[in-house]
Design an enzyme around this catalytic site. Sequence first.
Site, mmCIF file in Angstrom:
data_model
loop_
_atom_site.group_PDB
_atom_site.id
_atom_site.type_symbol
_atom_site.label_atom_id
_atom_site.label_comp_id
_atom_site.label_asym_id
_atom_site.label_seq_id
_atom_site.Cartn_x
_atom_site.Cartn_y
_atom_site.Cartn_z
ATOM 1 N N ARG A 101 -4.218 -1.978 -4.496
ATOM 2 C CA ARG A 101 -3.984 -0.902 -5.254
ATOM 3 C C ARG A 101 -2.697 -1.331 -5.537
ATOM 4 O O ARG A 101 -2.202 -0.747 -6.875
ATOM 5 C CB ARG A 101 -4.263 0.587 -4.523
ATOM 6 C CG ARG A 101 -5.511 0.780 -4.393
ATOM 7 C CD ARG A 101 -5.704 2.766 -3.597
ATOM 8 N NE ARG A 101 -5.102 3.342 -4.299
ATOM 9 C CZ ARG A 101 -4.792 4.907 -3.451
ATOM 10 N NH1 ARG A 101 -5.009 5.063 -2.738
ATOM 11 N NH2 ARG A 101 -4.880 5.645 -4.684
ATOM 12 N N CYS A 154 3.109 6.710 -0.853
ATOM 13 C CA CYS A 154 1.798 5.617 -1.298
ATOM 14 C C CYS A 154 1.385 6.657 -2.253
ATOM 15 O O CYS A 154 1.698 6.336 -3.485
ATOM 16 C CB CYS A 154 1.307 6.341 -0.041
ATOM 17 S SG CYS A 154 1.427 8.300 0.753
#
Length: 276
Positions: free
Chosen positions: A177, A235
């Site tokens: 990611r 995040c």
Amino acid sequence: MTGPLISPRELRDLLARDDDAVTVLDVRYRLGGPPGAQQYAAGHVPGASYVDLDTELAAPPGEGGRHPLPAPADFEAAMRRAGVRADRPVVVYDDWSGHAAARCWWLLRHHGHDDVRVLDGGWSAWLAEDGAVAVETSAAESSEPGDFTAQPGRMPAVEADQVLDVPVLVDARAPERYRGEAEPVDPVAGHIPGAVNVPTTTNLRADGRFRSPEEIRALYAAAGVTGEEDVAVYCGSGVTAAHDVLALELAGIPAALYPGSWSGWITDPTRPVERG
């Protein structure tokens, strides 16, 4: 209790000495998984109150990302419903490698409660060490509401307009990611320019418990996170980043949280995105 963690044995001993010695919060949650309230009803640490991440540890999704910080008054009300008191330690646990528990730990610390611990290893560690299991249908067992007063600002946080000025910015997401090779949740792939990647999985041993402070320091130092310069963590939505903040506290490195994180960053298409 000392430090941000508590072992199942330490919690068991506390509860055995005095039911009122500690407030226990069950914040079980999994992205796309079964509702935590159902898991709580099926079995939980005796005396624990259930706290929902989506509705009590976050505000509704929007420009601030998928899990913006809750309004202080809303967070205060949720903690009072759960029986949180200013003069009593709090222990938080989940079954998601400590991610949701770290979010609750950070929020309580940020809003002024200094005596908060995360159960190391979570629910599975509690069961593995023969912790007692209670079964009730009520999501809040506290016989009386708490008196916690939210006073935000005790833990450092940065906003979107400050992020690019942070000397060391840590991306806590999975490597694929971070690199922009896969994005299963958010509509844009990639990372904030200049960020280094230290996934939350780095913080844990194979048994799901946190590594030693020495191990954590070495692993973060390999990514250039030494504490010599200011550090901030993000995040996907500001939840799992708190896990890195907690790990860094174990290692003696203070770190700020970027609550909006990637999902908040990409709400403005003019903000830069880096891949690779």
